[in-house]
Scaffold this active site. Structure first.
Site, PDB file in Angstrom:
ATOM      1  N   GLU A  42       0.822  -1.206   0.000  1.00 25.92           N
ATOM      2  CA  GLU A  42       0.000   0.000   0.000  1.00 25.92           C
ATOM      3  C   GLU A  42       0.862   1.265   0.000  1.00 25.92           C
ATOM      4  OE1 GLU A  42      -3.094  -0.344   2.840  1.00 25.92           O
ATOM      5  OE2 GLU A  42      -3.190   1.791   3.251  1.00 25.92           O
ATOM      6  N   PRO A  69      -8.848   5.338   1.641  1.00 23.97           N
ATOM      7  CA  PRO A  69      -8.757   4.001   2.211  1.00 23.97           C
ATOM      8  C   PRO A  69      -8.904   2.909   1.155  1.00 23.97           C
ATOM      9  CG  PRO A  69     -10.232   5.347   3.510  1.00 23.97           C
ATOM     10  CD  PRO A  69      -9.894   6.138   2.287  1.00 23.97           C
ATOM     11  N   ARG A  70      -8.514   1.711   1.578  1.00 20.41           N
ATOM     12  CA  ARG A  70      -8.447   0.584   0.650  1.00 20.41           C
ATOM     13  C   ARG A  70      -9.767   0.322  -0.078  1.00 20.41           C
ATOM     14  NH1 ARG A  70      -4.964  -3.796   4.314  1.00 20.41           N
ATOM     15  NH2 ARG A  70      -3.007  -2.683   4.130  1.00 20.41           N
ATOM     16  N   ASP A  71     -10.853   0.291   0.679  1.00 23.53           N
ATOM     17  CA  ASP A  71     -12.126  -0.069   0.045  1.00 23.53           C
ATOM     18  C   ASP A  71     -12.532   0.970  -0.988  1.00 23.53           C
ATOM     19  OD1 ASP A  71     -12.398   1.673   2.193  1.00 23.53           O
ATOM     20  OD2 ASP A  71     -14.426   1.014   2.702  1.00 23.53           O
TER      21      ASP A  71
END
EC number: 1.3.5.1
Lengths: 669, 279, 252
Positions: free
Chosen positions: A285, A336-338
């Site tokens: 990430e 964020p990831r989502d």
């Protein structure tokens, strides 16, 4: 059965301390009379087995790999969070607690998360004492980095191999206990059922993967630390052997399964290359700190790229769509990831994907701007205020190499493309599962004596896990929670004596496993296990993946149900039961994935809101963001098995009460 | 624990290999310095060499060192054989296809073969010279021809810097006892002592009508073998003893490489010189 | 990405179980994408074999991203195949050409007996670790604060480099002597470089080396094959450090 989370009374910051002080103990002279089984040797399992062995219990530990050191915790890259506040930037137990709850989109249990934050510091102390070589600064003290979703530097790391170093630390502690004879290690063994006697977990049936022999192992308590279920999608960042079987078997024997629909999709993985692909590789990430994500603005450009007629470097700046920067100007590429994952899917679904694979799924992660800007900075730092373009690029690449050299090399090895010259191609992939076996505050499932730790349980991450928190939870459960709560349970067993494996319950469990194995081997179908697993993965990815809707979920439930029947009718498993038989191992695992997949779709269907990793297209705001429904869905959905027909599983709700944190919406614009 | 560890363990075997190996490297230097005298020409070349040979066979300190050398050679060889046997056992089934040249240099993989060849050479070499020097009853003593009063006379050179006419011995006035000592045949008194003519033995050996060329070629070949053995062995010994430090590694490696080339080259130059150049 | 398809011939070691005698079998495999990893190619072969009602080739693998250390394979005469600094799961088929013949064999070592086909038993490594590859500290979490003892960055970094070992066994497989010294040296070094590990350094190195010898691994002759083939680039320096530690421990 009413779900009792057994959350202690009192102020959040005192719950664990007070509770711990009043738990029952087992005296040292009684501990050798008591057996404990631990299934799985990742961070949670290895640390639990080591700790319980050290306390003096007779521990039997099981893993399906050839060594406990290979559990998939080893693949975690980034780091482990701990509220040490070494960087003096205002971190505290409360802030870690708060960030984790918020990151989980307010779907985690307050008391559990606070306990996690409380013990986080001990984890670092413990690991350092064990000889884990964390990164250090020039003063010789521990270094920290920052991670997504937080405003402090609390992540401890060991290059890009933190999971490896922590697991090897836990493995060394486990090895020490094995050497001392307090833990018996069963490598290449797979748990295929749990044995309940008088309603309590009293043992397991395990298959020796080398000989095929079914073994009965008894114990006074069983701990399941078998990891997550991401492989239900066939393609994921999980290891090939990662499976849900241990967790699913206890579910079928009475343990509720909570929030199965919460799945984390990681935005930066290397895209699928073809039908023979077996797994997806994560790119850290941290790359999103320096890379800009884009797809072409024009569809014809995307088509030309896919056809190999255009190179990404030939697309003019004005023809590129930096869609994250466009949609989320405040957070840009660092959402964020989502959020990042869904945005990539949205562009590819709309026809702008750039990867030449079956689904055209792939977007660019471009480092060229960073190379230029860091190159300029470096030139200035060297006193060159009028650098040529070449000098700038050269210095910029040096900067990138220092920071991400390993990752760039790994990418090049896999794709054969040089990411210094051409943008990386990335796409989201299944990474982590927040859902899992329902456990109470003691980490005990609804089967008395059966405890569940690490990714296998549902307890700490709500609907979305923050980066660098999985390692923290695994070790917290194993080192600092289970030794107390399991002892409390075992205090009632000091007079029980050895559990006999000749009990009819063991015979019954063994026979049912045996008949399942025989069924597969005599099935004589026409298709391989992987054929069905891939089909299941396809349904899951398309209909129970990054974005879900009612119609798709209903279709998925029906399709999986049918696929499951077809699987049992038509799968071909070669070989015999009494040998090393990898196809048989896969068949047994896929059988459980089929059932779980259906339940995931059912859980996603009942959860009529969007939260964290669960995105329902019907529940989004006007700008396409998640829309939680706190009034109706602020609960843990725990499913109870009701027999072969998964559709009959019943839902139990554990209401989530936020006493200490004020619920708010997540906003990244 | 510690004692048995120092004798039996795999690591200890490496230490002994390294220590004896390094000691033998020192020996090589000493031996080479002495032998290089064979490259000298001129009047005193033979005498100087023979003087040196005498010193080397009689000096007590040198004696001690020589015993240490014999021991090192034996130990190095035996230890090497034990290691090789153990190492073979560690892989009872080999690979059908193997590509060792892609990760190792040839010399490092063939130390046992090279070492065995060197051992054979050492034995031959000792038979050729060392045994002659120590045990051969017919070992010649160094003589010179000098014109005395217009007549050429053959004289033994003696350790006191004097001479002993060969004729005296032939006539029976003087007896040679203990291979080098001149005794008054009547009085049974030791008068003088001669020099064993190792120089002549050596020169004759490499200039032998029939075998000289072959001997020279074999000796040169042996030095090739030694070179490869040293090429890996020298720096390897440091590694075995744990003397690995990034600061000095390249120094050790380069020195080892130079050593492995220069020392055998100089050794090999001696028979070549004698056979082809020396008049 | 532009992937080509190649046809290859595989020569694979097949062995029913530990007791059976094995042999090389030949398989033809067509349409292998050059973007596939080596293990995906083997998956493809196994799918083909299962389709033909034949028994698939057994091989160890798990994470498929080069970190778990489970995959092995001696490919065309080299541990983890022709490329360096990678494991077999990271080796891609673009390293091969159309028409190539590829030999695939298990690790060969007395201490790593073959279990089936390409799978070997590497529990010897576990036993070495159990003999001393740890710091004897209880897991209470009540040790001193993590920052109580500063560790020089240089030492911490060297320790990490040694600790990066994934325990795959390529060092043993590629060593002509079947020696495990790179593995043991790395573990000894990791702890020897940290103050936490120094306390019991003497006992550790003696115990681990004793266990290593008992397992039947060969001796190190410093050929350096292990360092070249190690997927994590563990340095020979670690073997030297073990030699040093052991020497000191032996005469203590």
């Amino acid at each position: 059965m009413k779900l009792d989370s057994k959350i202690p009374e009192g102020h959040i910051s005192e719950k664990w301390t007070n509770y711990k002080d009043h738990l029952k103990l087992v005296a040292p002279n009684n501990r050798p009379k008591i057996d404990v089984i631990v299934v799985g040797t990742g961070l949670a399992g290895a640390s639990a087995a080591a700790s319980l062995g050290e306390m003096g219990y007779n521990v039997k530990a099981f893993c399906f790999q050839d060594s406990p050191r290979r559990a998939h915790s080893i693949a975690a890259q980034g780091g482990i969070n701990a509220a040490k506040n070494y960087q003096n930037d205002g971190d505290s137990v409360y802030r870690l607690f708060y960030d984790t709850i918020k990151g989980g989109d307010y779907r985690a249990r307050e008391a559990n998360v606070h306990r996690l934050a409380e013990v986080s510091g001990n984890i670092i102390d413990q690991c350092v004492a064990q000889g884990v070589p964390f990164a250090r600064d020039y003063g010789g003290l521990l270094d920290n980095r920052s991670f997504g979703g937080v405003q402090v530097q609390r992540t401890f790391y060991a290059a890009g191999q933190t999971g490896q170093q922590l697991l090897l630390g836990a493995y060394s502690a486990l090895s020490r206990q094995i050497g001392l004879g307090r833990v018996q290690m069963y490598n290449r063994h797979e748990m295929l059922d749990i044995v309940k006697v008088d309603g309590k977990a009293r043992g397991i049936i395990a298959r020796n993967l080398l000989t095929g022999e079914l073994e009965r192992h008894s114990a006074h308590a069983v701990i399941i630390a078998s990891g997550g279920y991401g492989n239900v999608y066939f393609l994921s960042t999980n290891a090939m052997g990662s499976n849900v079987t241990a967790a699913w078997k206890i579910h079928k024997k009475g343990a509720y399964f909570a929030n199965p629909c919460y799945v984390q999709i990681h935005p930066t993985c290397i895209p699928v290359h073809g039908t023979n692909q077996s797994k997806l590789t994560l790119m850290s990430e941290s790359l999103r700190n320096s890379g800009r994500i884009w797809v072409p603005k024009k569809k014809e450009d995307a088509e030309a790229i896919r056809a190999g007629k255009l190179k990404p470097t030939q697309i003019a700046e004005a023809d590129r769509d930096y869609y994250l920067e466009r949609r989320y100007p405040a957070f840009g590429n660092l959402v964020p990831r989502d959020v990042a994952s869904r945005a990539a899917k949205e562009r590819c679904d709309a026809g702008y994907g750039i990867e030449d694979n079956d689904t055209n799924e792939g977007v660019y992660l471009d480092f060229s701007s960073e190379i230029v800007s860091k190159g300029k900075q470096a030139a200035y730092a060297q006193g060159n205020h009028n650098p040529s373009d070449e000098e700038v690029i050269k210095l910029g690449k040096q900067w990138i190499e220092e920071k991400y050299g390993n990752l760039f090399q790994m990418y090049q090895k896999i794709t054969d493309e040089n990411p210094y010259e051409t943008p990386m191609k990335i796409y989201p992939a299944v990474h982590y599962t927040m859902g899992g076996v329902w456990v109470d505050y003691n980490l005990q499932s609804t089967i008395p004596g059966c405890f569940v730790a690490g990714e296998a349980n549902f307890s700490d991450h709500g609907a979305n896990r923050l980066g660098a928190s999985a390692l923290m939870q695994g070790l917290a459960d194993g080192y600092f929670v289970l030794p107390y709560t399991v002892s409390d349970y075992l205090a009632n067993d000091i007079r029980t004596g050895k559990i006999s494996t000749d009990l009819p319950e063991f015979a019954e469990a063994e026979n049912s496993v045996k008949s399942q194995i025989d069924k597969f081997l005599s099935n004589n179908g026409s298709k391989s296990v992987d054929h069905f697993h891939k089909k299941l993965g396809h349904i899951m990815w398309n209909k129970v993946g990054m974005a879900r809707n009612e119609q798709g979920l209903k279709e998925a439930i029906r399709e999986i149900d049918e696929l499951r029947k077809e699987f049992h009718n038509d799968v071909y498993v070669p070989g015999t039961a009494n040998e090393l038989n990898t196809e048989l191992e896969k068949a047994l695992r896929v059988a459980d994935f089929m059932e779980l997949g259906q339940l995931m779709a059912m859980d996603a269907l009942q959860r009529k809101e969007s939260a964290g990793g669960h995105f329902r297209e019907e529940y989004q705001d006007s700008e396409g963001e998640t829309l939680r429904d706190d009034e109706n869905f602020s609960f843990v959905g725990a499913w109870e098995y009701q027999g072969d027909d998964i559709n009959k599983e019943t839902l139990h709700k554990e209401e989530l009460n936020y006493e200490f944190i004020k619920i708010a919406a997540r906003n990244y614009k | 624990m510690a004692k048995s560890a120092l004798l039996k363990s795999s690591l200890a075997k490496k230490y002994w290999m390294a220590l004896t190996g390094l000691f033998l490297c020192l020996f090589l230097i000493g031996h080479l310095i002495g032998n290089l005298q064979l490259l000298a020409t001129g009047e005193n070349a033979a005498l100087n060499f023979n003087k040196y040979a005498l010193f080397m066979t009689t000096n007590p300190a040198v004696k001690l060192l020589s015993y240490l050398t014999y021991f090192s050679i034996l130990f190095h060889a035996v230890d090497g054989i034990v290691l090789t046997v153990q190492n073979k056992k560690a892989r009872p089934v080999g690979y059908v296809k193997n590509s060792p040249s892609s990760n190792t240099v040839w010399a490092s993989r063939n130390m046992a073969v090279l070492g065995t060849l060197i051992l054979v050479f050492i034995v031959t070499h000792m038979v050729n010279f060392w045994a002659v020097m120590h045990f051969d009853k017919n070992m010649p003593l160094q003589k010179v021809k000098i014109e005395v009063n217009g007549m050429e006379q053959e004289l033994y050179l003696t350790t006191d810097g004097g001479y002993m006419p060969v004729a005296q011995v032939e006539q029976g006035n003087i007896e040679i006892k203990h291979r080098t000592e001149f005794y008054d045949a009547n009085a049974h008194v030791k008068i003088k002592e001669g020099y064993k003519d190792l120089y002549k033995v050596t020169v004759d050996f490499f200039k032998h009508e029939k075998w000289g060329l072959i001997a020279t070629i074999l000796y040169v070949f042996a030095m090739f073998v030694l070179a490869f053995h040293l090429y890996h062995g020298f720096s390897s010994a440091f590694q075995s003893l744990g003397l690995n430090n990034p600061k000095y590694n390249s120094l050790i490696k380069n020195f080892g490489k130079a050593f492995s080339v220069v020392v055998p080259l100089l050794f090999a130059s001696i028979p070549v010189f004698i056979h082809f150049i020396l008049k | 990405m532009a992937s080509k398809y190649i046809n290859i011939t595989l020569k694979i070691w097949r062995q029913k179980d530990a007791k059976s005698k094995g042999q090389i079998e030949t398989y033809k495999l067509d349409n292998v994408s050059t973007s596939s990893s080596f293990l995906e190619m083997l998956d493809q072969l196994n799918e083909q074999l299962v389709g033909e009602r034949k028994e698939p080739v057994a091989f160890d693998h798990d994470c498929r991203e080069g970190i778990c250390g489970m995959c092995s394979l001696y490919i065309n005469g080299r541990a983890h195949g022709p490329d360096t600094k990678i494991t077999t799961c990271q080796l891609h088929m673009r390293s091969f050409k159309d028409g190539d013949t590829i030999y695939v064999e298990p690790w060969r070592s007395k201490a790593f007996p073959v279990i089936k086909d390409l799978i070997v038993d590497r529990t010897a490594f576990d036993r070495i670790q159990q003999a001393g590859g740890f710091v004897s500290v209880n897991t209470s979490g009540r040790t001193m604060d993590a920052n109580a003892i500063p560790v020089a960055k240089h030492d911490a970094d060297r320790s990490f480099e040694a600790a990066a070992c994934i325990g795959c066994g390529a060092c043993v497989a590629s060593c002509k002597n079947g020696s495990a010294m790179l593995f043991v040296g790395a573990k000894v070094s990791q702890y020897a470089l940290l103050p936490q590990g120094k306390v019991e350094a003497t006992q550790r190195v003696l115990n681990m080396v004793r266990q290593m010898d008992e397992e039947g691994f060969g001796n190190c002759t410093n050929t350096g094959a292990c360092e070249v083939e190690c997927p994590k680039g563990i340095s020979l320096e670690n073997i030297a450090r073990m030699n040093r530690e052991y020497l000191v421990a032996s005469i203590k």
